[in-house]
Design a protein around this motif. Structure first.
Motif, PDB file in Angstrom:
ATOM      1  N   LEU A 141     128.926 -11.361  33.712  1.00 35.06           N
ATOM      2  CA  LEU A 141     129.817 -11.390  34.877  1.00 35.06           C
ATOM      3  C   LEU A 141     131.265 -11.622  34.454  1.00 35.06           C
ATOM      4  N   SER A 142     131.453 -12.471  33.433  1.00 38.40           N
ATOM      5  CA  SER A 142     132.818 -12.702  32.939  1.00 38.40           C
ATOM      6  C   SER A 142     133.393 -11.421  32.363  1.00 38.40           C
ATOM      7  N   ALA A 143     132.557 -10.631  31.704  1.00 38.07           N
ATOM      8  CA  ALA A 143     133.022  -9.344  31.163  1.00 38.07           C
ATOM      9  C   ALA A 143     133.423  -8.395  32.286  1.00 38.07           C
ATOM     10  N   CYS A 144     132.854  -8.612  33.475  1.00 37.59           N
ATOM     11  CA  CYS A 144     133.249  -7.824  34.664  1.00 37.59           C
ATOM     12  C   CYS A 144     134.462  -8.448  35.356  1.00 37.59           C
ATOM     13  N   HIS A 145     135.050  -9.481  34.720  1.00 41.91           N
ATOM     14  CA  HIS A 145     136.215 -10.198  35.258  1.00 41.91           C
ATOM     15  C   HIS A 145     135.901 -10.925  36.554  1.00 41.91           C
ATOM     16  N   ALA A 146     134.626 -11.295  36.725  1.00 41.96           N
ATOM     17  CA  ALA A 146     134.267 -12.092  37.902  1.00 41.96           C
ATOM     18  C   ALA A 146     134.634 -13.546  37.662  1.00 41.96           C
ATOM     19  N   THR A 147     134.978 -14.232  38.745  1.00 43.93           N
ATOM     20  CA  THR A 147     135.086 -15.690  38.707  1.00 43.93           C
ATOM     21  C   THR A 147     133.671 -16.232  38.887  1.00 43.93           C
ATOM     22  N   VAL A 148     133.163 -16.922  37.863  1.00 44.34           N
ATOM     23  CA  VAL A 148     131.828 -17.525  37.957  1.00 44.34           C
ATOM     24  C   VAL A 148     132.044 -19.036  38.049  1.00 44.34           C
ATOM     25  N   ILE A 149     131.600 -19.625  39.139  1.00 41.37           N
ATOM     26  CA  ILE A 149     131.893 -21.057  39.343  1.00 41.37           C
ATOM     27  C   ILE A 149     131.208 -21.889  38.254  1.00 41.37           C
ATOM     28  N   PRO A 150     131.808 -23.049  37.906  1.00 41.31           N
ATOM     29  CA  PRO A 150     131.223 -23.871  36.832  1.00 41.31           C
ATOM     30  C   PRO A 150     129.836 -24.414  37.157  1.00 41.31           C
ATOM     31  N   ASN A 151     129.617 -24.856  38.394  1.00 41.52           N
ATOM     32  CA  ASN A 151     128.297 -25.418  38.738  1.00 41.52           C
ATOM     33  C   ASN A 151     127.234 -24.333  38.673  1.00 41.52           C
ATOM     34  N   GLN A 152     126.074 -24.702  38.105  1.00 42.91           N
ATOM     35  CA  GLN A 152     124.956 -23.784  38.076  1.00 42.91           C
ATOM     36  C   GLN A 152     123.676 -24.622  38.151  1.00 42.91           C
ATOM     37  N   LEU A 153     122.558 -23.952  38.360  1.00 48.07           N
ATOM     38  CA  LEU A 153     121.282 -24.670  38.424  1.00 48.07           C
ATOM     39  C   LEU A 153     120.256 -23.954  37.562  1.00 48.07           C
ATOM     40  N   ALA A 154     119.683 -24.676  36.601  1.00 51.24           N
ATOM     41  CA  ALA A 154     118.545 -24.174  35.817  1.00 51.24           C
ATOM     42  C   ALA A 154     117.336 -24.998  36.246  1.00 51.24           C
ATOM     43  N   LEU A 155     116.448 -24.395  36.996  1.00 52.92           N
ATOM     44  CA  LEU A 155     115.304 -25.122  37.566  1.00 52.92           C
ATOM     45  C   LEU A 155     114.129 -25.090  36.585  1.00 52.92           C
ATOM     46  N   SER A 156     113.874 -26.233  35.949  1.00 55.10           N
ATOM     47  CA  SER A 156     112.775 -26.348  34.982  1.00 55.10           C
ATOM     48  C   SER A 156     111.438 -26.513  35.715  1.00 55.10           C
ATOM     49  N   PHE A 157     110.356 -26.188  35.021  1.00 52.56           N
ATOM     50  CA  PHE A 157     108.994 -26.413  35.545  1.00 52.56           C
ATOM     51  C   PHE A 157     108.903 -25.929  36.996  1.00 52.56           C
ATOM     52  N   ALA A 158     109.390 -24.714  37.204  1.00 57.27           N
ATOM     53  CA  ALA A 158     109.573 -24.202  38.568  1.00 57.27           C
ATOM     54  C   ALA A 158     108.251 -24.069  39.319  1.00 57.27           C
ATOM     55  N   ASP A 159     107.152 -23.946  38.581  1.00 62.02           N
ATOM     56  CA  ASP A 159     105.852 -23.820  39.261  1.00 62.02           C
ATOM     57  C   ASP A 159     105.448 -25.121  39.971  1.00 62.02           C
ATOM     58  N   GLN A 160     106.090 -26.239  39.591  1.00 64.73           N
ATOM     59  CA  GLN A 160     105.766 -27.532  40.232  1.00 64.73           C
ATOM     60  C   GLN A 160     106.946 -28.072  41.038  1.00 64.73           C
ATOM     61  N   ALA A 161     107.964 -27.242  41.241  1.00 66.03           N
ATOM     62  CA  ALA A 161     109.239 -27.769  41.747  1.00 66.03           C
ATOM     63  C   ALA A 161     109.315 -27.904  43.263  1.00 66.03           C
ATOM     64  N   TYR A 162     108.356 -27.297  43.989  1.00 63.48           N
ATOM     65  CA  TYR A 162     108.490 -27.246  45.449  1.00 63.48           C
ATOM     66  C   TYR A 162     107.377 -28.034  46.134  1.00 63.48           C
ATOM     67  N   ASP A 163     107.687 -28.587  47.311  1.00 64.55           N
ATOM     68  CA  ASP A 163     106.637 -29.243  48.098  1.00 64.55           C
ATOM     69  C   ASP A 163     105.982 -28.210  49.017  1.00 64.55           C
ATOM     70  N   GLU A 164     105.075 -28.697  49.871  1.00 65.22           N
ATOM     71  CA  GLU A 164     104.311 -27.767  50.729  1.00 65.22           C
ATOM     72  C   GLU A 164     105.202 -27.084  51.769  1.00 65.22           C
ATOM     73  N   MET A 165     106.432 -27.628  51.974  1.00 69.00           N
ATOM     74  CA  MET A 165     107.380 -26.984  52.905  1.00 69.00           C
ATOM     75  C   MET A 165     108.344 -26.052  52.165  1.00 69.00           C
ATOM     76  N   GLU A 166     108.073 -25.787  50.877  1.00 71.89           N
ATOM     77  CA  GLU A 166     108.939 -24.947  50.044  1.00 71.89           C
ATOM     78  C   GLU A 166     110.321 -25.570  49.833  1.00 71.89           C
ATOM     79  N   ARG A 167     110.369 -26.922  49.908  1.00 69.47           N
ATOM     80  CA  ARG A 167     111.618 -27.612  49.582  1.00 69.47           C
ATOM     81  C   ARG A 167     111.517 -28.127  48.158  1.00 69.47           C
ATOM     82  N   LEU A 168     112.662 -28.216  47.484  1.00 67.56           N
ATOM     83  CA  LEU A 168     112.655 -28.770  46.129  1.00 67.56           C
ATOM     84  C   LEU A 168     112.242 -30.234  46.195  1.00 67.56           C
ATOM     85  N   ARG A 169     111.445 -30.667  45.194  1.00 64.37           N
ATOM     86  CA  ARG A 169     110.947 -32.048  45.186  1.00 64.37           C
ATOM     87  C   ARG A 169     111.905 -33.005  44.475  1.00 64.37           C
ATOM     88  N   ASN A 170     112.478 -32.534  43.352  1.00 70.61           N
ATOM     89  CA  ASN A 170     113.194 -33.415  42.439  1.00 70.61           C
ATOM     90  C   ASN A 170     114.628 -33.679  42.944  1.00 70.61           C
TER      91      ASN A 170
END
Ligand code: FMN
Length: 192
Positions: A141-170
């Protein structure tokens, strides 16, 4: 003033995709923050693998033009990417490649990347949560001259990351997602 428009694009087509689930959680947070959010599937914009001969013969496919215009109709964009072999999957890279070939009248090529901010997130069952795909996507994206915001999210262990309402647990994941959402909204408002 009309509501801020945010586009959320997951980079997976897989049924039950962790990245589609994360994109849905993000879309919910954008809506909670007052944004007018659109979440799409790239399955609705099928594109051939980029081939310069194909472009020379038939031009840029209509789906790439439509996607580029959809991005152009939003103030900010969130891309949610899987990690394939430490990088961005071909679906997402190919989509970006085609979009960079679109040139609408009275625009310079790639203008759609320069005029609005992008945020990036990833989800993986692994411990790193797609961190390497995020680095690769930030570079693209930077090579496309996009502004990429500093904050990002890398969701680990994604298979266990959600509750029964599909909300993030952690709580750490929840806070990282909220921070990303807030920052994309802030930067989008500044770039409007
Ligand atoms: C070709 C391929 C390569 C992969 N490489 C990685 C990798 O480098 N790192 C990782 O965390 N997961 C890797 N995975 C696992 C993906 O993270 C996992 O399939 C994930 O569920 C894909 O995202 P999705 O659930 O949104 O479809 C790979 C999967 C495939 C199919």
């Amino acid at each position: 003033m009309s509501a801020l428009k945010i586009l959320v694009i997951p980079g997976s087509l897989r049924t039950g995709s962790h990245n589609v689930r994360l994109a849905a959680a993000a879309a919910y947070e954008f809506a909670q923050a007052g944004a007018d959010v659109t979440r799409i599937s790239l399955g609705d914009f099928p594109l051939p693998i980029y081939d310069g001969d194909l472009q020379a013969k038939s031009g840029v496919p209509k789906n790439a033009v439509n996607l580029k215009r959809m991005i152009g109709a939003h103030h900010g964009v969130l891309l949610v990417t899987p990690e394939y072999n430490s990088s961005v999957p071909p679906l997402l890279k190919n989509t970006i490649d085609w979009i960079t070939r679109v040139q609408d009248a009275h625009e310079t090529r790639g203008q759609v990347f320069r005029q609005r901010p992008f945020a990036i997130a990833a989800a993986s069952q692994g411990r790193l949560g797609g961190t390497r795909a995020l680095s690769a996507l930030r570079l693209i994206l930077s090579a496309c001259h996009a502004t990429v915001i500093p904050n990002q999210l890398a969701l680990s262990f994604a298979d266990q990351a959600y509750d029964e309402m599909e909300r993030l647990r952690n709580p750490t994941d929840i806070e990282a997602l909220k921070a990303l959402v807030r920052q994309l909204i802030d930067v989008s408002q500044h770039m409007m």
